[in-house]
Design an enzyme around this catalytic site. Structure first.
Site, PDB file in Angstrom:
ATOM      1  N   GLU A 195       0.826  -1.222   0.000  1.00  0.00           N
ATOM      2  CA  GLU A 195       0.000   0.000   0.000  1.00  0.00           C
ATOM      3  C   GLU A 195       0.849   1.256   0.000  1.00  0.00           C
ATOM      4  O   GLU A 195       0.563   2.214  -0.720  1.00  0.00           O
ATOM      5  CB  GLU A 195      -0.945   0.016   1.212  1.00  0.00           C
ATOM      6  N   HIS A 248      -9.055  -4.607  10.944  1.00  0.00           N
ATOM      7  CA  HIS A 248      -9.594  -4.409   9.596  1.00  0.00           C
ATOM      8  C   HIS A 248     -10.874  -3.572   9.595  1.00  0.00           C
ATOM      9  O   HIS A 248     -11.603  -3.563   8.624  1.00  0.00           O
ATOM     10  CB  HIS A 248      -9.897  -5.761   8.937  1.00  0.00           C
TER      11      HIS A 248
END
Lengths: 372, 338
Positions: free
Chosen positions: B72, B141
């Site tokens: 990312e 998450h």
């Protein structure tokens, strides 16, 4: 069954040794006599800029400054190659390759202005293909890979080169950049100046890797280590790296082995952690000394020319300091102008800006005058 | 001062899902602007982890719909470089939770590049993906990043609550010259709503009044707007009527509309799916107090997630998040009904 699945070999290239002796065979198709003289002069001017910048900081006329002293040759040769080969190459710098920036069109006063603490130092003139100096360690090679990606996307030919130090190779960003560059075959080149010290942390404590350059092997880069104090070697490998990137899409990782003769920055005192003997040994390998010896041996240089360049360097740097210090003072309103490119629909910031211009952040009308 | 009028329903009878609205926004913009590309994990061959980019690889090809390695920070930074070089990247984070490893690039580089270059180097890039809890994904998450990121100047944050806004706001985001953080919700991707087939945009910094009422102002953004509407329906049965303001963007934040509503209702409840401490709800209330304190007839009230890591177990996660029941209770409290 047992078989070898991977073997590697990495070259170390030195063309001009510390005694000023040139390897004629390797020097072929690299720098001409005029180039060598030119780079010696440019390095001399940059060295003087370094000395003056240090004094400006000590006398309170500039903020922190990282001297480039001792590391001029790598960025000099590489910078000259970048200005000559490929098309519209982009330089993505950190802060110890001033000479590469100047060779590619950045006005010298921009560097001083930046270190004097002015955002306008990072406004790059139109037509100069250099990104703003990145002070965070290792964040910018990703931007260089992004530019390289965009170049490929747009069908352009040049390369994007990031300059960084040995310390940055411990950052994840640099490895992600190296990985993307080869996975997607974009024209990116990584120029690592290994000066053996990440501020006060020596190279041996930074990584168990035998060399820095071998880190590029894992990412499929062409890897080459050079004597970083050798203008011929840095010119040659950068020229070849540009050619390789354009023709094959393979990134090149260059480790320029050099040494920081000065402190990390003016906020540092390297005597507290470095052995004077180590520094002394590297002083003998100074790129200016060896380049001068070489030029003198070829009768391209003499004491008169040396006196001339020293006088010229003083003149140039004096003028640069005047220009940097003479720029009109920054205007407070600029900080709001610089925050967003567009304010459409942004009533919040429009209001903020309108009010802060007169009353915000404790800035009353009476303080307004102080900025005039 | 903003005049508040009820947002009319979209002039269409075409219903599509939230994920299709996002896809339409990207595809329409990509058809007209060759500088735009979409990059992220699983966006191409797999058609998106949540099928937002379904079919886009077929239409636009691998040059513009790009599968990235699990990196990312890497593809965020690469996108920043490409944006500085004149392209218009859309960077998909499978989840905004994963953007945390890219924080230095998105906060310290994208949001500051323009400033640090004296207004010269803009960074027109969209970072988008799923934000918020509710899918039983566990605490790591399930981030709601809006409060964490909204603190940073130089970036814009859009957070649609329905398919119509998803399309219109995303088109605006893609055209914007600044970095935009676009927060979607995995829980809403299948929600359907009225979305015109043709061209339209939804501007940043303009809240939508979703429901009208004189008793209390309900302010929210993103998925909990829908819980506010459910709560408002239930409250209406008890003759308690709410203005429901859907902020649509957090930065810029349309405080004018909130103030206009409070001048009518005198009461405010802010519903925010992130944590209470130093959250967007806190910011809204601070600005309300600065701007229209004298109009308040009751202290402002927040409905947020509880101040703990997001629970994994389903009943605990549901109890932790804002929901209709909590909002009804909060509104009753501020209007003085037991």
């Amino acid at each position: 069954m047992k078989k070898t699945i991977y073997e590697a070999r990495i070259d170390h290239i030195q063309i001009l040794d510390e005694h000023g002796k040139l390897d004629e065979k390797l020097a072929k198709d690299t720098l001409s006599d005029e180039d060598a003289v030119f780079l010696y002069e440019q390095m001399s001017i940059c060295r003087w800029l370094d000395e003056i910048a240090f004094k400006l900081q000590r006398s309170g006329r500039m903020g922190t400054y990282p001297q480039n002293k001792g590391q001029e040759a790598g960025p000099a040769g590489a910078g000259l190659a970048l200005s000559r080969f490929g098309e519209k190459n982009w330089l993505v710098p950190c802060y110890r390759e001033n000479i590469a920036l100047f060779l590619n069109g950045l006005p010298m006063e921009k560097i001083l202005l930046h270190w004097m603490g002015d955002e306008r130092g990072n406004q790059i003139p139109e037509g100069v293909n250099i990104l703003p100096i990145a002070i965070p360690i290792g964040t910018h090679p990703l931007h260089a890979v992004g530019i390289a990606y965009a170049k490929k996307y747009r069908g352009e030919k040049g390369v994007a080169v990031s300059f960084f130090g040995d310390g940055a190779t411990s950052e994840g960003d640099v490895h992600e950049a190296m990985n993307f560059a080869s996975a997607w075959k974009v024209p990116a080149i990584f120029f690592c100046q290994n000066n053996f010290w990440a501020i006060s942390v020596p190279r041996a404590l930074q990584s168990g890797s035998e060399t820095i350059v071998q880190k590029g092997l894992a990412y499929g880069h062409h890897c080459v280590q050079i004597d970083g104090n050798d203008i011929f070697a840095s010119y040659k490998v950068m020229k070849e790296a540009i050619d390789r990137a354009i023709k094959t899409g393979q990134p090149t990782f260059i480790e320029a082995v050099t040494y920081r003769l000065g402190d990390h920055t003016t906020a540092d005192d390297a005597r507290r952690y470095r052995d004077e003997k180590e520094v002394e040994a590297w002083r003998k390998k100074d790129p200016l000394i060896r380049t001068r010896k070489y030029l003198e041996s070829k009768k391209l240089w003499n004491d008169r020319k040396q006196a001339d360049i020293e006088a010229r360097a003083k003149e140039i740097v004096d003028a640069v300091v005047k220009r940097a210090e003479g720029i009109e003072k920054p205007v407070f309103e600029d900080i709001f102008d610089y925050t967003f490119a567009t304010l459409e629909g942004n009533a919040e910031l429009q209001t903020q800006r309108a009010t802060r211009r007169t009353t915000g952040l404790g800035q009353g009308p009476e303080q307004e005058k102080l900025r005039a | 001062m903003a005049s508040l009028t009820l947002e009319p329903p979209p002039a269409t009878d075409r219903k599509i899902a939230f994920r299709e609205a996002l896809r339409e926004a990207m595809s329409e913009e990509m058809r007209s602007d060759p500088r735009i590309f979409l990059m992220g994990e699983e966006v191409a061959q797999y058609n998106g982890a949540y099928k937002v980019s379904q079919g886009m690889l077929d239409e636009f090809g691998p040059k513009r719909i790009i599968d990235a390695p699990i990196s990312e920070n890497g593809f965020a930074g690469l996108g920043i470089g490409a944006a500085m070089y004149g392209l218009r990247p859309i960077i998909e984070f499978m989840s905004w939770s994963f953007s945390l490893v890219a924080a230095d690039q998105i906060l310290n580089n994208a949001a500051k590049m323009l400033y640090m270059s004296g207004g010269q180097w803009g960074c027109p890039i969209v970072f988008r993906g799923n934000d918020g809890a509710g899918g039983q994904l566990g605490s790591t998450h399930s981030w709601s990043v809006e409060a964490l990121y909204a603190n940073v100047p130089g970036l814009k944050i859009a957070i649609p609550s329905n398919p119509y806004d998803a399309k219109g706001l995303l088109k605006t985001a893609i055209r914007d010259e600044d970095p935009v953080f676009f927060l979607e919700s995995e829980r809403m991707l299948g929600d359907t709503g009225l979305v015109p087939a043709g061209e339209y945009t939804v501007p940043f910094g303009q809240a939508a009044l979703r429901r009208e009422g004189d008793d209390c102002t309900l302010v929210s953004f993103g998925r909990p707007v829908n819980f506010c509407l459910e709560a408002a329906d239930e409250l209406a049965n008890e003759d308690i009527h709410c203005d429901v303001l859907d902020m649509r963007t957090i930065r810029p934040l349309d405080v004018d509309s909130i103030v206009a509503s409070i001048q009518k209702t005198g009461r405010i409840v802010v519903v925010d799916q992130s944590w209470p401490f130093a959250g967007i709800a806190s910011e809204v209330i601070a600005q309300v107090c600065e701007r229209c304190f004298d109009y308040l007839d009751h202290q402002p009230v927040r409905v947020t997630s509880d101040d703990v890591p997001t629970p994994y177990a389903k009943p605990l996660e549901q109890a932790y998040l804002p929901h209709k029941g909590k909002i009804v209770e909060a509104v009753k409290r501020v209007v003085g009904v037991e």
